[in-house]
Design a protein around this motif. Structure first.
Motif, PDB file in Angstrom:
ATOM      1  N   ALA A  32      -0.810   1.038 -11.485  1.00 10.87           N
ATOM      2  CA  ALA A  32      -0.086   2.070 -10.730  1.00 10.87           C
ATOM      3  C   ALA A  32      -0.778   3.418 -10.855  1.00 10.87           C
ATOM      4  N   LEU A  33      -1.168   3.774 -12.073  1.00  5.22           N
ATOM      5  CA  LEU A  33      -1.839   5.064 -12.276  1.00  5.22           C
ATOM      6  C   LEU A  33      -3.217   5.080 -11.615  1.00  5.22           C
ATOM      7  N   GLY A  34      -4.002   4.072 -11.916  1.00  2.00           N
ATOM      8  CA  GLY A  34      -5.355   4.023 -11.369  1.00  2.00           C
ATOM      9  C   GLY A  34      -5.364   3.850  -9.860  1.00  2.00           C
ATOM     10  N   GLY A  35      -4.459   3.030  -9.364  1.00  2.75           N
ATOM     11  CA  GLY A  35      -4.376   2.801  -7.926  1.00  2.75           C
ATOM     12  C   GLY A  35      -4.009   4.047  -7.161  1.00  2.75           C
ATOM     13  N   PHE A  36      -3.116   4.840  -7.746  1.00  4.53           N
ATOM     14  CA  PHE A  36      -2.758   6.073  -7.060  1.00  4.53           C
ATOM     15  C   PHE A  36      -3.984   6.966  -6.920  1.00  4.53           C
ATOM     16  N   SER A  37      -4.730   7.130  -8.004  1.00  4.11           N
ATOM     17  CA  SER A  37      -5.911   7.998  -7.946  1.00  4.11           C
ATOM     18  C   SER A  37      -6.992   7.450  -7.031  1.00  4.11           C
ATOM     19  N   ALA A  38      -7.186   6.137  -7.052  1.00  2.00           N
ATOM     20  CA  ALA A  38      -8.276   5.544  -6.279  1.00  2.00           C
ATOM     21  C   ALA A  38      -7.934   5.295  -4.815  1.00  2.00           C
TER      22      ALA A  38
END
Length: 197
Positions: A32-38
């Motif tokens: 969730a965190l990484g996907g939001f940024s990427a």
């Protein structure tokens, strides 16, 4: 006869549930965190400053009520597994590392992202009454203090933060995979010409 033993030790149902919930929760958090940024972040950066500030604030408010409790839950589960499954010192160390590294995203957020978070909260507040499509609202603002620059910096810091639960997921996953051992309790796979009977 060539044979390969295929049976493995089986943890209790409680341990299995803890393993599945811990891995799923930490993997979800990292994704969730990484996907939001990427994925989502670059799309949001195309919005005008007032809209971007409002969108960021929504993400921030939703994240602060879900991510910290989820990271603490993961820590508790991995700590429990370290306590209940100390069959090998490496497993204990891996579970313990996971129990520490996943919730370390909380102090990371406070110490490394706190300044950017504060600036973006101020921006969201000051632009709350601006037209959401106003592209000139920050015309006199210093380049590195614009909503776009601050959100871009936040996205980078957030992506780095996502690596903490990812490392925890990998450590716990390794401990779980390492628990399974080939024992040779009679179940075999026949290989070569012997497989035909």
């Amino acid at each position: 006869m060539n044979s390969v033993p295929i049976s493995a030790t089986r943890p209790s149902t409680g341990i299995r549930v803890a393993q599945v919930v811990g891995l799923t929760a930490s993997a979800y958090l990292a994704g969730a965190l990484g996907g939001f940024s990427a994925v989502a972040g670059p799309a949001l950066l195309k919005a005008p400053a007032p809209l971007l500030a409002k969108q960021w604030l929504t993400v921030f408010d939703n994240g602060k009520v879900t991510a910290p409790p989820l990271s603490v839950l993961c820590s508790a589960i991995f700590g429990y597994l370290a306590y209940r499954e100390p069959t090998a010192s490496s497993n204990f160390a891996l579970y313990t590392a996971a129990a520490i590294v996943v919730p370390s995203m909380i102090p990371y957020t406070i110490f490394f992202m706190g300044g950017v978070n504060s600036k973006l909260q101020e921006k969201a507040s000051s632009l709350a009454n601006a037209s959401l499509t106003d592209t000139e609202v920050e015309s006199g603002v210093a380049q590195d203090e614009t909503v776009h620059q601050l959100v871009d910096k936040w996205l980078t810091l957030n992506f780095t933060r996502s690596l903490l639960p990812l490392v925890g997921t990998l450590a716990a996953g390794w401990a779980i995979a390492d628990k399974f051992e080939v024992l040779g309790l009679g179940a075999v796979l026949k290989t070569g010409a012997d497989r035909m009977g």
